[in-house]
Design a protein around this motif. Structure first.
Motif, PDB file in Angstrom:
ATOM      1  N   PRO A   1       4.292  -7.005  -5.879  1.00 48.06           N
ATOM      2  CA  PRO A   1       4.310  -8.046  -4.844  1.00 48.06           C
ATOM      3  C   PRO A   1       4.327  -7.517  -3.412  1.00 48.06           C
ATOM      4  CG  PRO A   1       6.385  -8.018  -6.071  1.00 48.06           C
ATOM      5  CD  PRO A   1       5.441  -7.077  -6.767  1.00 48.06           C
ATOM      6  N   LYS A   2       4.921  -6.364  -3.183  1.00 46.02           N
ATOM      7  CA  LYS A   2       4.959  -5.828  -1.813  1.00 46.02           C
ATOM      8  C   LYS A   2       3.568  -5.429  -1.346  1.00 46.02           C
ATOM      9  CE  LYS A   2       9.720  -4.309  -2.106  1.00 46.02           C
ATOM     10  NZ  LYS A   2      10.632  -3.194  -2.221  1.00 46.02           N
ATOM     11  N   ARG A   3       2.835  -4.716  -2.194  1.00 42.95           N
ATOM     12  CA  ARG A   3       1.472  -4.300  -1.822  1.00 42.95           C
ATOM     13  C   ARG A   3       0.568  -5.530  -1.691  1.00 42.95           C
ATOM     14  NH1 ARG A   3      -1.291   0.343  -4.659  1.00 42.95           N
ATOM     15  NH2 ARG A   3      -1.555   1.271  -2.633  1.00 42.95           N
ATOM     16  N   PHE A   4       0.734  -6.480  -2.600  1.00 45.68           N
ATOM     17  CA  PHE A   4      -0.026  -7.729  -2.554  1.00 45.68           C
ATOM     18  C   PHE A   4       0.205  -8.429  -1.216  1.00 45.68           C
ATOM     19  CE2 PHE A   4       0.161 -12.349  -3.096  1.00 45.68           C
ATOM     20  CZ  PHE A   4      -1.098 -12.628  -3.568  1.00 45.68           C
ATOM     21  N   ASN A   5       1.466  -8.567  -0.822  1.00 43.52           N
ATOM     22  CA  ASN A   5       1.814  -9.260   0.411  1.00 43.52           C
ATOM     23  C   ASN A   5       1.237  -8.549   1.636  1.00 43.52           C
ATOM     24  OD1 ASN A   5       3.276 -11.245   2.010  1.00 43.52           O
ATOM     25  ND2 ASN A   5       4.552  -9.520   2.596  1.00 43.52           N
ATOM     26  N   VAL A   6       1.401  -7.247   1.697  1.00 45.98           N
ATOM     27  CA  VAL A   6       0.877  -6.498   2.852  1.00 45.98           C
ATOM     28  C   VAL A   6      -0.640  -6.647   2.925  1.00 45.98           C
ATOM     29  CG1 VAL A   6       0.556  -4.203   3.851  1.00 45.98           C
ATOM     30  CG2 VAL A   6       2.793  -4.872   2.965  1.00 45.98           C
ATOM     31  N   ALA A   7      -1.318  -6.496   1.800  1.00 49.61           N
ATOM     32  CA  ALA A   7      -2.783  -6.579   1.794  1.00 49.61           C
ATOM     33  C   ALA A   7      -3.275  -7.936   2.289  1.00 49.61           C
ATOM     34  CB  ALA A   7      -3.319  -6.298   0.396  1.00 49.61           C
ATOM     35  N   LEU A   8      -2.669  -9.001   1.790  1.00 55.12           N
ATOM     36  CA  LEU A   8      -3.148 -10.339   2.129  1.00 55.12           C
ATOM     37  C   LEU A   8      -2.775 -10.791   3.538  1.00 55.12           C
ATOM     38  CD1 LEU A   8      -4.084 -10.551  -0.781  1.00 55.12           C
ATOM     39  CD2 LEU A   8      -3.144 -12.846  -0.836  1.00 55.12           C
ATOM     40  N   THR A   9      -1.827 -10.144   4.156  1.00 53.27           N
ATOM     41  CA  THR A   9      -1.386 -10.598   5.478  1.00 53.27           C
ATOM     42  C   THR A   9      -1.907  -9.741   6.627  1.00 53.27           C
ATOM     43  OG1 THR A   9       0.684  -9.355   5.240  1.00 53.27           O
ATOM     44  CG2 THR A   9       0.703 -11.678   4.551  1.00 53.27           C
ATOM     45  N   ARG A  10      -2.886  -8.885   6.398  1.00 48.15           N
ATOM     46  CA  ARG A  10      -3.434  -8.036   7.465  1.00 48.15           C
ATOM     47  C   ARG A  10      -4.572  -8.713   8.224  1.00 48.15           C
ATOM     48  NH1 ARG A  10       0.672  -5.792   8.506  1.00 48.15           N
ATOM     49  NH2 ARG A  10       1.389  -7.442   7.161  1.00 48.15           N
ATOM     50  N   ALA A  11      -5.169  -9.765   7.664  1.00 49.10           N
ATOM     51  CA  ALA A  11      -6.313 -10.422   8.297  1.00 49.10           C
ATOM     52  C   ALA A  11      -5.852 -11.452   9.325  1.00 49.10           C
ATOM     53  CB  ALA A  11      -7.177 -11.098   7.243  1.00 49.10           C
ATOM     54  N   MET A  12      -6.463 -11.421  10.507  1.00 49.27           N
ATOM     55  CA  MET A  12      -6.146 -12.396  11.547  1.00 49.27           C
ATOM     56  C   MET A  12      -7.033 -13.632  11.433  1.00 49.27           C
ATOM     57  SD  MET A  12      -5.374  -9.695  14.700  1.00 49.27           S
ATOM     58  CE  MET A  12      -6.793 -10.208  15.552  1.00 49.27           C
ATOM     59  N   SER A  13      -8.298 -13.464  11.029  1.00 43.72           N
ATOM     60  CA  SER A  13      -9.223 -14.585  10.987  1.00 43.72           C
ATOM     61  C   SER A  13      -9.896 -14.793   9.636  1.00 43.72           C
ATOM     62  CB  SER A  13     -10.335 -14.399  12.031  1.00 43.72           C
ATOM     63  OG  SER A  13      -9.801 -14.339  13.316  1.00 43.72           O
ATOM     64  N   LEU A  14     -10.292 -13.714   8.982  1.00 46.32           N
ATOM     65  CA  LEU A  14     -11.051 -13.831   7.738  1.00 46.32           C
ATOM     66  C   LEU A  14     -10.567 -12.807   6.731  1.00 46.32           C
ATOM     67  CD1 LEU A  14     -13.499 -14.988   6.105  1.00 46.32           C
ATOM     68  CD2 LEU A  14     -14.901 -13.238   7.213  1.00 46.32           C
ATOM     69  N   LEU A  15     -10.302 -13.265   5.520  1.00 48.41           N
ATOM     70  CA  LEU A  15      -9.907 -12.397   4.419  1.00 48.41           C
ATOM     71  C   LEU A  15     -10.942 -12.547   3.308  1.00 48.41           C
ATOM     72  CD1 LEU A  15      -7.827 -10.558   2.941  1.00 48.41           C
ATOM     73  CD2 LEU A  15      -6.780 -12.679   2.102  1.00 48.41           C
ATOM     74  N   ILE A  16     -11.506 -11.424   2.892  1.00 42.93           N
ATOM     75  CA  ILE A  16     -12.462 -11.401   1.785  1.00 42.93           C
ATOM     76  C   ILE A  16     -11.861 -10.526   0.698  1.00 42.93           C
ATOM     77  CG2 ILE A  16     -14.772 -10.719   1.033  1.00 42.93           C
ATOM     78  CD1 ILE A  16     -15.639 -11.043   4.015  1.00 42.93           C
ATOM     79  N   VAL A  17     -11.709 -11.077  -0.493  1.00 42.22           N
ATOM     80  CA  VAL A  17     -11.165 -10.331  -1.619  1.00 42.22           C
ATOM     81  C   VAL A  17     -12.274 -10.154  -2.645  1.00 42.22           C
ATOM     82  CG1 VAL A  17      -9.456 -10.276  -3.471  1.00 42.22           C
ATOM     83  CG2 VAL A  17      -8.851 -11.260  -1.251  1.00 42.22           C
ATOM     84  N   VAL A  18     -12.527  -8.907  -3.009  1.00 44.56           N
ATOM     85  CA  VAL A  18     -13.535  -8.588  -4.015  1.00 44.56           C
ATOM     86  C   VAL A  18     -12.789  -8.097  -5.251  1.00 44.56           C
ATOM     87  CG1 VAL A  18     -15.513  -7.132  -4.590  1.00 44.56           C
ATOM     88  CG2 VAL A  18     -15.216  -7.972  -2.249  1.00 44.56           C
ATOM     89  N   GLY A  19     -12.968  -8.803  -6.358  1.00 47.20           N
ATOM     90  CA  GLY A  19     -12.285  -8.417  -7.582  1.00 47.20           C
ATOM     91  C   GLY A  19     -12.698  -9.289  -8.749  1.00 47.20           C
ATOM     92  N   ASN A  20     -12.205  -8.953  -9.905  1.00 48.22           N
ATOM     93  CA  ASN A  20     -12.502  -9.693 -11.123  1.00 48.22           C
ATOM     94  C   ASN A  20     -11.391 -10.717 -11.370  1.00 48.22           C
ATOM     95  OD1 ASN A  20     -12.824 -10.604 -13.750  1.00 48.22           O
ATOM     96  ND2 ASN A  20     -13.454  -8.628 -14.536  1.00 48.22           N
TER      97      ASN A  20
END
Length: 194
Positions: free
Chosen positions: A94-113
């Motif tokens: 959850p810590k890595r998840f939270n940091v990753a998702l909260t770095r975008a100021m305007s647009l977040l693009i997640v590439v994954g399965n």
């Protein structure tokens, strides 16, 4: 990796609401993936590649970018148990998840399965949020089809292994093979490369 590159090029070539290379960050959970992404941008001669921040979650701690592209990397279940045991990647962390998702100021693009990501409690919540709010695109995915209950995130590794077995993603005969694969991850051959 190709999908990350395609999104990056589209962003750089957009004339309206122009995004500069310095405003883009690419996050990947694995050091080797970060190296491969940097090499890809060099090989493709991407203009401004030096300004694009590519790194692990830890390298983005305390930083933000206008646009963040996250490459979750895992597209199959082959190494999920080892990832969880050693706190690698984004799943069940959850810590890595939270940091990753909260770095975008305007647009977040997640590439994954999504078939793999939805096995994780937090990613499942995020996927449902994106689907419910029209922010999901890509492969057809129904989080309710063949649903397996996703337990509280505090459950141990055995919980993930049991769910993977129910999905048919892990056979009990694979334990020895998993141990050798784990050793290859702990001491991968590329570490000795110059």
């Amino acid at each position: 990796m190709t999908q990350v590159y395609d999104y990056l090029i589209k962003l750089l070539n957009t004339r309206k609401n122009r995004v500069t290379p310095a405003q883009i960050g690419i996050i990947s959970p694995y050091r080797k993936q970060v190296q491969k992404l940097r090499k890809l941008l060099t090989d493709k001669k991407v203009i401004g590649k030096e300004e694009i921040k590519i790194g692990s979650v830890e390298e983005f701690q305390g930083q933000e970018r206008r646009v963040i592209i996250i490459s979750t990397v895992r597209s199959n279940s082959e190494h999920l148990l080892e990832d969880e045991k050693f706190q690698l990647g984004f799943l069940r962390n959850p810590k890595r998840f939270n940091v990753a998702l909260t770095r975008a100021m305007s647009l977040l693009i997640v590439v994954g399965n999504p078939q793999i990501l939805h096995l994780d409690y937090y990613w499942n919540q995020f996927l449902n949020y994106c689907i419910d709010n029209g922010g999901y695109t890509g492969m057809k995915f129904d989080p309710t089809a063949d649903a397996i209950p996703i337990d509280d995130p505090g459950n141990p590794v055995d919980d993930l292994e049991a769910r993977m077995k129910r999905l048919g993603l892990l056979n009990t005969n694979e334990e020895e093979e998993n141990l050798s694969q784990l050793q290859a991850q702990v001491d991968p051959p590329w570490r000795d490369e110059q």
